[in-house]
Structure formats: C-alpha cells, structure tokens
Design a protein around this motif. Sequence first.
Motif, PDB file in Angstrom:
ATOM      1  N   TYR A 193       6.600 -71.055  28.531  1.00 63.44           N
ATOM      2  CA  TYR A 193       5.311 -71.804  27.985  1.00 63.44           C
ATOM      3  C   TYR A 193       5.932 -73.643  27.769  1.00 63.44           C
ATOM      4  CZ  TYR A 193       1.873 -74.001  25.007  1.00 63.44           C
ATOM      5  OH  TYR A 193       0.992 -74.933  24.637  1.00 63.44           O
ATOM      6  N   ARG A 194       5.411 -74.231  28.648  1.00 64.47           N
ATOM      7  CA  ARG A 194       5.809 -75.737  28.684  1.00 64.47           C
ATOM      8  C   ARG A 194       7.227 -75.839  28.430  1.00 64.47           C
ATOM      9  NH1 ARG A 194       1.291 -75.876  29.719  1.00 64.47           N
ATOM     10  NH2 ARG A 194      -0.572 -77.054  29.061  1.00 64.47           N
TER      11      ARG A 194
ATOM     12  N   GLU B  90      -8.454 -78.757  13.564  1.00 62.93           N
ATOM     13  CA  GLU B  90      -9.964 -78.536  13.298  1.00 62.93           C
ATOM     14  C   GLU B  90     -10.086 -78.221  11.901  1.00 62.93           C
ATOM     15  OE1 GLU B  90     -13.090 -77.526  16.149  1.00 62.93           O
ATOM     16  OE2 GLU B  90     -14.422 -77.188  14.702  1.00 62.93           O
TER      17      GLU B  90
ATOM     18  N   GLU C 128       4.525 -81.974  22.279  1.00 62.36           N
ATOM     19  CA  GLU C 128       4.857 -81.720  23.751  1.00 62.36           C
ATOM     20  C   GLU C 128       5.233 -82.875  24.406  1.00 62.36           C
ATOM     21  OE1 GLU C 128       1.485 -79.893  26.430  1.00 62.36           O
ATOM     22  OE2 GLU C 128       1.675 -81.617  27.542  1.00 62.36           O
TER      23      GLU C 128
ATOM     24  N   TYR D 298      -9.700 -67.695  32.348  1.00 63.34           N
ATOM     25  CA  TYR D 298      -9.522 -68.702  31.187  1.00 63.34           C
ATOM     26  C   TYR D 298     -10.762 -69.002  30.714  1.00 63.34           C
ATOM     27  CZ  TYR D 298      -7.306 -72.185  28.353  1.00 63.34           C
ATOM     28  OH  TYR D 298      -6.946 -72.987  27.111  1.00 63.34           O
TER      29      TYR D 298
ATOM     30  N   LYS E 142     -14.509 -82.492  28.776  1.00 63.14           N
ATOM     31  CA  LYS E 142     -13.580 -82.139  27.686  1.00 63.14           C
ATOM     32  C   LYS E 142     -12.536 -83.134  27.190  1.00 63.14           C
ATOM     33  CE  LYS E 142     -10.701 -78.610  27.487  1.00 63.14           C
ATOM     34  NZ  LYS E 142     -10.582 -77.260  27.725  1.00 63.14           N
TER      35      LYS E 142
ATOM     36  N   ASN F 238       0.791 -75.282  21.779  1.00 62.90           N
ATOM     37  CA  ASN F 238       0.274 -74.361  20.851  1.00 62.90           C
ATOM     38  C   ASN F 238       1.356 -73.713  20.143  1.00 62.90           C
ATOM     39  OD1 ASN F 238      -2.595 -74.866  21.232  1.00 62.90           O
ATOM     40  ND2 ASN F 238      -2.459 -74.076  23.478  1.00 62.90           N
TER      41      ASN F 238
ATOM     42  N   PRO G  14      -4.223 -71.479  18.860  1.00 61.90           N
ATOM     43  CA  PRO G  14      -4.573 -72.755  19.323  1.00 61.90           C
ATOM     44  C   PRO G  14      -4.220 -73.983  18.330  1.00 61.90           C
ATOM     45  CG  PRO G  14      -6.223 -71.522  19.683  1.00 61.90           C
ATOM     46  CD  PRO G  14      -5.377 -70.669  18.849  1.00 61.90           C
TER      47      PRO G  14
ATOM     48  N   LYS H  97     -10.432 -83.134  13.103  1.00 61.74           N
ATOM     49  CA  LYS H  97     -11.267 -83.131  14.587  1.00 61.74           C
ATOM     50  C   LYS H  97     -12.040 -84.343  14.428  1.00 61.74           C
ATOM     51  CE  LYS H  97     -14.416 -80.658  17.666  1.00 61.74           C
ATOM     52  NZ  LYS H  97     -14.361 -79.565  18.151  1.00 61.74           N
TER      53      LYS H  97
ATOM     54  N   GLN I 238     -11.737 -82.727  21.753  1.00 65.39           N
ATOM     55  CA  GLN I 238     -10.522 -82.016  21.692  1.00 65.39           C
ATOM     56  C   GLN I 238      -9.635 -82.506  21.059  1.00 65.39           C
ATOM     57  OE1 GLN I 238      -8.048 -80.407  22.002  1.00 65.39           O
ATOM     58  NE2 GLN I 238      -8.305 -78.737  23.600  1.00 65.39           N
ATOM     59  N   PRO I 239      -9.151 -82.133  19.834  1.00 66.83           N
ATOM     60  CA  PRO I 239      -8.352 -82.787  18.582  1.00 66.83           C
ATOM     61  C   PRO I 239      -6.822 -82.577  18.928  1.00 66.83           C
ATOM     62  CG  PRO I 239      -9.470 -80.772  17.666  1.00 66.83           C
ATOM     63  CD  PRO I 239     -10.172 -80.856  19.055  1.00 66.83           C
TER      64      PRO I 239
ATOM     65  N   TYR J 231      -5.775 -73.496  32.561  1.00 69.98           N
ATOM     66  CA  TYR J 231      -6.598 -72.652  33.061  1.00 69.98           C
ATOM     67  C   TYR J 231      -6.031 -71.101  33.860  1.00 69.98           C
ATOM     68  CZ  TYR J 231      -9.451 -76.448  31.142  1.00 69.98           C
ATOM     69  OH  TYR J 231      -9.931 -77.258  30.498  1.00 69.98           O
TER      70      TYR J 231
ATOM     71  N   SER K 211      -2.530 -83.007  25.883  1.00 66.50           N
ATOM     72  CA  SER K 211      -2.223 -82.270  24.415  1.00 66.50           C
ATOM     73  C   SER K 211      -1.144 -82.988  23.654  1.00 66.50           C
ATOM     74  CB  SER K 211      -2.080 -80.912  24.644  1.00 66.50           C
ATOM     75  OG  SER K 211      -2.864 -80.324  25.281  1.00 66.50           O
TER      76      SER K 211
ATOM     77  N   TRP L 294      -7.428 -75.652  17.089  1.00 66.45           N
ATOM     78  CA  TRP L 294      -8.214 -74.842  15.963  1.00 66.45           C
ATOM     79  C   TRP L 294      -7.588 -75.407  14.768  1.00 66.45           C
ATOM     80  CZ3 TRP L 294      -7.028 -71.476  11.998  1.00 66.45           C
ATOM     81  CH2 TRP L 294      -8.140 -70.795  11.509  1.00 66.45           C
TER      82      TRP L 294
HETATM   83  N1  EPU Z   1     -10.366 -75.085  19.926  1.00 64.79           N
HETATM   84  C1  EPU Z   1     -10.952 -75.427  18.507  1.00 64.79           C
HETATM   85  N2  EPU Z   1     -11.647 -76.727  18.365  1.00 64.79           N
HETATM   86  C2  EPU Z   1     -11.735 -77.526  19.515  1.00 64.79           C
HETATM   87  C3  EPU Z   1     -10.966 -77.269  20.956  1.00 64.79           C
HETATM   88  C4  EPU Z   1     -10.342 -75.967  20.678  1.00 64.79           C
HETATM   89  O1  EPU Z   1     -10.775 -74.784  17.736  1.00 64.79           O
HETATM   90  O2  EPU Z   1     -12.378 -78.614  19.363  1.00 64.79           O
HETATM   91  C5  EPU Z   1      -9.560 -73.846  20.028  1.00 64.79           C
HETATM   92  C6  EPU Z   1     -10.752 -72.802  20.459  1.00 64.79           C
HETATM   93  O3  EPU Z   1     -10.435 -71.595  19.950  1.00 64.79           O
HETATM   94  C7  EPU Z   1     -10.217 -73.006  22.112  1.00 64.79           C
HETATM   95  C8  EPU Z   1      -8.729 -72.958  21.944  1.00 64.79           C
HETATM   96  O4  EPU Z   1      -8.692 -73.969  20.969  1.00 64.79           O
HETATM   97  O5  EPU Z   1     -10.554 -71.348  22.592  1.00 64.79           O
HETATM   98  C9  EPU Z   1      -8.203 -73.549  23.132  1.00 64.79           C
HETATM   99  O6  EPU Z   1      -8.700 -74.875  23.511  1.00 64.79           O
HETATM  100  P1  EPU Z   1      -8.643 -75.535  25.244  1.00 64.79           P
HETATM  101  O7  EPU Z   1      -9.103 -74.450  25.929  1.00 64.79           O
HETATM  102  O8  EPU Z   1      -9.217 -76.581  25.007  1.00 64.79           O
HETATM  103  O9  EPU Z   1      -7.144 -75.556  25.316  1.00 64.79           O
HETATM  104  P2  EPU Z   1      -5.895 -76.023  24.540  1.00 64.79           P
HETATM  105  O10 EPU Z   1      -4.932 -75.009  23.981  1.00 64.79           O
HETATM  106  O11 EPU Z   1      -6.086 -76.942  23.501  1.00 64.79           O
HETATM  107  C10 EPU Z   1      -4.194 -75.876  26.718  1.00 64.79           C
HETATM  108  C11 EPU Z   1      -3.210 -76.941  27.132  1.00 64.79           C
HETATM  109  C12 EPU Z   1      -3.891 -77.840  28.246  1.00 64.79           C
HETATM  110  C13 EPU Z   1      -4.843 -77.382  29.220  1.00 64.79           C
HETATM  111  C14 EPU Z   1      -5.576 -76.175  28.519  1.00 64.79           C
HETATM  112  C15 EPU Z   1      -6.409 -75.612  29.469  1.00 64.79           C
HETATM  113  C16 EPU Z   1      -1.215 -77.022  25.786  1.00 64.79           C
HETATM  114  C17 EPU Z   1      -0.484 -77.643  24.637  1.00 64.79           C
HETATM  115  N3  EPU Z   1      -2.428 -77.769  26.041  1.00 64.79           N
HETATM  116  O12 EPU Z   1      -5.140 -76.876  25.726  1.00 64.79           O
HETATM  117  O13 EPU Z   1      -2.861 -78.758  28.693  1.00 64.79           O
HETATM  118  O14 EPU Z   1      -5.343 -78.226  30.070  1.00 64.79           O
HETATM  119  O15 EPU Z   1      -4.861 -75.469  27.591  1.00 64.79           O
HETATM  120  O16 EPU Z   1      -5.461 -74.445  30.157  1.00 64.79           O
HETATM  121  O17 EPU Z   1      -1.254 -75.573  26.008  1.00 64.79           O
HETATM  122  C18 EPU Z   1      -1.608 -80.785  28.197  1.00 64.79           C
HETATM  123  O18 EPU Z   1      -0.638 -80.000  28.242  1.00 64.79           O
HETATM  124  O19 EPU Z   1      -1.434 -81.868  27.887  1.00 64.79           O
HETATM  125  C19 EPU Z   1      -2.944 -80.139  28.305  1.00 64.79           C
HETATM  126  C20 EPU Z   1      -4.151 -80.807  28.420  1.00 64.79           C
END
Ligand code: EPU
Length: 341
Positions: free
Chosen positions: A167-168, A282, A337, A199, A230, A246, A276, A287, A300-301, A134, A242, A279
């Motif tokens: 990043y990570r 999905e 990750e 965010y 989520k 990403n 992402p 998903k 959250q796939p 975030y 995750s 995405w």
């Molecule tokens: N999205 C989809 N389908 C979904 C969910 C998400 O298409 O069902 C796309 C959307 O475009 C969305 C984007 O993915 O805007 C990003 O989704 P989300 O905000 O849920 O974040 P994320 O990129 O999946 C990352 C971190 C998380 C962290 C969140 C919030 C990584 C690998 N993961 O997830 O960290 O909590 O952002 O900042 O960078 C972790 O590292 O274990 C983790 C949970």
Amino acid sequence: MTGKMKLFENYSLKELNTFHIDVKAKRFIIVENVNELKELFNSSELSAVKFLTLGGGSNILFTKDIDDTIIHLSFNQLSELKSDDNFVYLKAEAGLIWDDLVKYSVEKNLGGIENLAMIPGTVGAAPIQNIGAYGQELKDTLVEVEFYDLIENKIRCLSNEQCQFGYRDSVFKNELKNKFIITSVTFRLSKNPVPVLNYGNVSNELSKSGIKNPTVKDVSNIIRKIRTEKLPDPDLIGNAGSFFKNPFVEEQILQQIRKKFPDVPSFNQENKIKIPAAWLIEKSGLKGFRKGNVGTYPNQPLVIVNYGNATGTEILEFAMFIQKTVLEKFNIQLEPEVNII
Ligand code: EPU
Ligand code: FAD
C-alpha cells in the motif's frame, strides 16, 4: 554538458508542482531520451552533483529553493510490445502523462487501469508509491519497471515481484531509495475486462446513471465524476492529493476508539487494519479547518490545500499541526504520503 540536453538555471518550479509553491531550482535539465540520461551520468561534470527527478510534481512539497539539479524526463513514447488472446502488453516511457495512458487503454477497451483515471503525474513516478484508487493499484497490471541504476551506472529491470509493492509502497521507497531513475514501465492489460466496482460509491453511481453492464469507459467516466466532485482541481487550488497515508493500526487501538466512536470505519488490507485518515482528521475537528493560506479541503480533509501564496514551510507546519492533533486525540501517528523536500 553534451548534445542537445536542455539546461536552465535558476528555474522557477511554480508551475511544475501542483501545490504551486514558488521555489527555484539552481539547475533544471530536460532529458529527451535514455541515451542522454546515460551521457549525463557518465559526464564527469554531473556525476558528482546531487539531483532530484521531477515528474508532474503532484506528490511533492517544496519547502525551499533547490540547490541541486532537477532532472525532468520528457520522453513519453507508448508502444505495444505484444498481444495474445487475453492480454495486450504496453510499454510506456517515464515522461508519459499517466492519465493519457489511462485514456488510451480506455479507448481500446483494455481493462486494468480504468479506476486509476484522473490521477495526476507521470508514468515514471507511478510505481514508486504503487498508485492506487477505487479498488485498483498499479501492481495489478504492472509487468516490469526499467530504470537507470545510479550505483551501477546502467539500465536495469525489475519484475513486479521484485518491486515489492505494498500500500503506497515499493522497493523504490526503501532499498533503492535515491539510487534509481525510472525510464519506462510495462503493463499487461486485459482484453476481457472485469469491472472493479466494490469501492465506496462506485456501484451506486453506476446504478444512478442507469448503466447495467458497464464497459471500461463507463467505469472510468464514473471515477472521473466522483473525483471531480470530491477532490480539488490542482489547476485551481494547489494540492497534492492525500497528504497522509491511511494508517494501519493494532486491533487494540481500534477497540479503544470504538468505545467512544462505535461507528469508526475500518478496513482490512494486507492482513492489517486500516482506519481512514480523513475520518481521524474530521473527528479531530479539522475538516475544512483553515489557517491563513493553508487548509484541509472541506469535501476531503485528507487533502491539504494552498488557498493562496502559501510557502512550503507554511504547508509543512500546518501538516505537522494536523499530525499532532490526531496523535493527541487518537494515539495514531499519521505518516505523510507526499514527498517533502
Ligand atoms: N471520510 C471521512 N470524512 C470525509 C471523507 C472521508 O470520515 O470527509 C472517511 C470515510 O469513512 C470514507 C473514508 O474516509 O469511507 C475513505 O475516504 P475516500 O474514499 O475519500 O478515500 P481516502 O482513503 O481518503 C484514498 C486514497 C486516495 C484515493 C481514494 C480512492 C490514500 C492515502 N488515499 O483516499 O488517493 O483516490 O482512496 O481510492 O490512500 C492520493 O493518494 O493522493 C489519493 C488521492
Ligand atoms: P512527482 O510529484 O514529480 O514525484 C514524486 C516522487 O517521485 C518524487 O520523490 C520524485 O523525485 C520521484 N520521481 C518522479 N519521477 C521519477 C522517475 N522517473 N524516476 C525516479 N523518481 C521519480 N496518488 C494515488 O496513488 N492515488 C490517487 O488517487 C491520487 N490522487 C491524486 C489527486 C490529486 C488531485 C493529486 C494532486 C495527486 C494525487 N495522487 C494520487 C498523488 C500523485 O498523483 C501520484 O503520486 C503520482 O504518481 C505522482 O506523479 P508525479 O509525476 O507528479 O510525481
């Protein structure tokens, strides 16, 4: 073995990893302070033994019983080193639960880690992948990392810059891999917090709740709400957050994807393009996909979940299937990750 160190044999790790994989460690040692750690590595008995440090087990996938020794650090003191007009410097020992540090700073209205609320695990593991969420990352507030250097057999410190955070990513995943045990981390938190609200739906959620000038506590509460909605609770459904990072892609790959999916989301980070992984998964039709005990979480796939008594190998095979499907569809290789053991 010296002193009071606690040693267990054939120790079950099921409750010590958030995937709840039922494996055993041949030896499990709880280390209660830095001196014990030094003693451990100076004792001839253990110096030659292979080992793994385990924190909260929230970023690890065990695929087999552990023939080596597991070391778990239980020291968890938090101390205020100094404070000036603008900042407070806090030193947290490695065994401290990360979210307890967040709660402490939020209670004191100190800014800098409130968006990292509810990330499971320990302070000691946090620098390794530069935890982030975030719009905040650990590197934004970290001053230095103290660690036991297993090559030189002594305690050393690295400054923020020397940690080479990305990043990570950090030096601990690269040059220093397998050569360190983190013993404490020092943070610099702000007495004049500036909320980070850019965010995703953070600002939306805030306005929905009618809050105009959010405090550190308001922000962390909103983050807790978003995460609770989520992400699966590992106490109820095994997971490690995750599973993949990403991916960063070349402009040309993004252009190719855009032809078929004009609204493909992408972000610029560290001067590179990130798509992402959620995405990509999905759009690969995965998903909420489930095979036996393992699946992608429907909300959250990017999170792979253990619905029952999955083995680590089942989860790994499932993850490899996702990688293969995304690679075939998008020509993008997802990198885990999670640390696979
Ligand atoms: N999205 C989809 N389908 C979904 C969910 C998400 O298409 O069902 C796309 C959307 O475009 C969305 C984007 O993915 O805007 C990003 O989704 P989300 O905000 O849920 O974040 P994320 O990129 O999946 C990352 C971190 C998380 C962290 C969140 C919030 C990584 C690998 N993961 O997830 O960290 O909590 O952002 O900042 O960078 C972790 O590292 O274990 C983790 C949970
Ligand atoms: P462990 O899983 O115990 O260990 C991880 C790695 O670090 C292993 O290689 C281990 O050997 C090593 N290690 C652990 N402690 C030490 C030490 N003291 N010295 C040397 N090596 C050590 N991560 C994010 O970045 N952002 C998120 O938003 C996020 N959300 C999550 C949500 C859920 C529900 C879950 C389950 C995980 C999430 N994660 C997230 C991943 C995880 O919480 C972090 O990576 C966390 O920092 C791992 O801490 P841990 O103590 O559990 O590490």
